[in-house]
Enzyme design. Structure first.
Site, PDB file in Angstrom:
ATOM      1  N   ALA A  11       0.822  -1.214   0.000  1.00  0.00           N
ATOM      2  CA  ALA A  11       0.000   0.000   0.000  1.00  0.00           C
ATOM      3  C   ALA A  11       0.854   1.261   0.000  1.00  0.00           C
ATOM      4  O   ALA A  11       0.585   2.210  -0.746  1.00  0.00           O
ATOM      5  CB  ALA A  11      -0.937  -0.008   1.203  1.00  0.00           C
ATOM      6  N   CYS A  42       3.379 -12.575  -1.272  1.00  0.00           N
ATOM      7  CA  CYS A  42       2.576 -13.737  -1.668  1.00  0.00           C
ATOM      8  C   CYS A  42       3.407 -14.787  -2.404  1.00  0.00           C
ATOM      9  O   CYS A  42       2.962 -15.920  -2.581  1.00  0.00           O
ATOM     10  CB  CYS A  42       1.410 -13.292  -2.546  1.00  0.00           C
ATOM     11  SG  CYS A  42       0.229 -12.224  -1.688  1.00  0.00           S
TER      12      CYS A  42
END
Length: 540
Positions: A11, A42
């Protein structure tokens, strides 16, 4: 405008880069506690399993490269420790020298992320006990795995990351056990779907033991076993993946409103304090279906909300439309995906949910590599609005999930989404897309053309008193009378039109076709078992 961004992974870097693209005269500074920014969190499980070979691939941007690319000033190993909203400044500490420094801002964005939860048990500090949250975690874990000395591993946590770690450990010849205190693996799936996934994992050599609490980790300097409230598991390696907690402790006393440490924001990404925004794993957004606050610690949510916040700081008024809990995961021999509300959640939110489970071809059945999807689709019976989808299969489950996301976000009803001109060619799909196929089945069920027992109803004994009839392509259910659909041209010998009959086939389709034919000939008390023997265990 001087904008200070706390946190530089997903972010934070998205906000900062977009701010500079919007207006290069902005002064944007990112303060980041760690050495790395913008890393592929991830992708960490796949580095452990050598699917991703080079550790450099985990770093999307170095601070230097990112600064040159965007014009943002990045200060790493600089940890924010206090926010003074009245003075519009942040106090930060150099993690090496411990020197404190104040940073003024016109606008502040808090994107400090979250850290793994360390269970309150003994043994977490033993050798070969790992978390997997940063590139350093994954690098250290793979180094141990590559020694070839690890034979058994315990993964604590049966969420997406935990199961991906288990899969990648298995790829390296390690026998993994996955433990979780929840009743089922993978939050966001209804129980029967989760049970099906757990069964497939067991078949692939990854036992998932749910409903157990880890009470300790034991070993002489190095981990040797994991103790639970039920039994002990031998282990040469332990990976703790039991959830994350927002890194917001430093905000206590700042006046920023939080719930369980997660910062509350409105649709614009604003906190309750003017000129302070929050995004990413440390912030709440809202659920697109219910409108309620929702925590969505996903890279996708972080990037979408970060981009919108940057535009709103520059004067736009772009409301985030919300999240649906969308997720997709690669597991041994199958992919799983979901979006929207589960059937249980929909009922709790006041909807009148109706669902169907189908087993449908994922591409033309004659094409090499063709397989099946197990799809659960949920809608509101009163309004026919699509509420959620869950998919399991070896193919591209994300396609089904993404179509559902589009429909839900546009407030689509089942009729709205019927008969769409979706892409078809034998290598990619079926002539009637798996999503549309399932939607048609659900509409038939709602209209009464398709009478069924769901797997949940069947498991609870709803079919008691029904005669099980084998409607498979070939006889497959021991003890059940077999009926070949293609031979039925009237009353069936041995089947009374008045008796209760449960039709069961491999997937559900032939049983439906047989039901349709039997209704024509006067059989009005038939039910079809959704998912057939592919999804259910049927005994007579």
């Amino acid at each position: 405008m001087k904008v200070l961004v706390l946190g530089g992974v997903a972010a934070g870097t998205k906000v900062a880069a977009k701010l500079m693209r919007e207006d290069r005269s902005n002064e944007v500074i990112v303060l980041n506690k760690g050495k790395n920014i913008s890393y592929a969190g991830c992708g960490l499980p796949y580095y452990v399993g050598h699917v991703i070979e080079d550790k450099e691939q985990l770093i999307v941007n170095t601070p230097q490269k990112y600064s040159k690319l965007t014009g943002v000033t990045v200060l790493t190993e600089t940890e924010a420790v206090k926010v003074d909203s009245a003075a519009k400044k942040v106090t930060a500490v150099d993690t090496n020298t411990k020197e404190e420094k104040d940073y003024a801002y016109d606008k502040l964005v808090i994107a400090v992320g979250a850290s793994p939860i360390k269970p309150p048990i003994e043994g977490c500090d033993l050798e070969n006990v790992f978390f997997v949250r940063t590139p350093e975690d994954a690098i250290g874990l793979r180094d141990i795995v590559d020694t070839g000395t690890i034979k058994k591993a315990v993964v604590v946590g049966a969420g997406y990351i935990g199961l991906e770690i288990a899969e990648n450990l298995k790829l390296q010849g390690i026998r993994p056990f996955v433990l979780d205190m929840a009743p089922h693996a993978l939050p966001g799936f209804d129980n029967e779907m989760a049970e099906y996934i757990e069964g497939k994992l067991q078949e692939s050599g990854i036992p998932v033991i749910t409903g157990v609490t880890v009470t300790g980790i034991e070993g002489n300097g190095k981990v040797e076993k994991v103790i639970t409230n039920k039994k002990a598991y031998k282990a040469d390696l332990v990976v703790l993946s039991a959830g994350i907690r927002p890194n917001t402790a430093f905000l206590e006393g700042s006046g920023i409103e939080m719930v369980k440490g997660t910062i509350l924001t409105n649709e614009l990404g604003e906190t309750n304090i003017p000129d302070i925004y929050a995004a990413g794993d440390c912030a709440m957004v809202h659920h697109a279906l219910t409108g309620k606050p929702a925590w969505s610690p996903m890279g996708s949510t972080a990037n979408i909300s970060g981009r919108l916040i940057a535009q709103n700081i520059m004067g736009a008024k772009l409301g985030y439309r919300g999240v649906l809990g969308t997720a997709v995961c690669k597991l041994p021999g199958m992919n799983v995906g979901r979006t929207g509300l589960t059937e249980a959640q929909a009922a709790a939110e006041g909807f009148c949910p109706v669902s169907v489970i189908t087993v449908v071809d994922d591409k033309a059945h004659y094409f090499p590599g063709a397989g099946s999807f197990v799809v659960k689709m949920i809608a509101d019976k009163d309004t026919l609005r699509l509420l959620g989808v869950q998919v399991i299969g070896a193919g591209a489950v994300d396609k089904v999930v993404d179509i559902a996301v589009t429909g839900i976000m546009l407030k689509g009803t089942l009729p709205d989404l019927a008969d769409m001109d979706l892409a078809y060619a034998p290598p990619f799909s079926t002539a009637i897309h798996p999503f549309e196929h399932t939607l048609n089945v659900l509409m038939n069920k709602i209209s009464g053309k398709f009478d069924t027992f769901t797997p949940v109803e069947y498991a609870k004994g709803a079919a008691e008193g029904y005669k099980v009839v084998d409607a498979c392509l070939a006889p497959s259910i021991e003890g059940a009378p077999y009926v070949d659909l293609t031979t039925v041209e009237g009353l069936v010998e041995g089947l009374d039109p008045q008796e209760k009959i449960l039709l069961v086939c491999n997937k559900g389709k032939r049983a439906y076709l047989l039901q349709n034919r039997l209704k024509y000939y006067g059989y009005q008390n038939t039910k079809v078992l959704e998912g057939g023997i592919t999804f259910n265990e049927v005994t007579v």
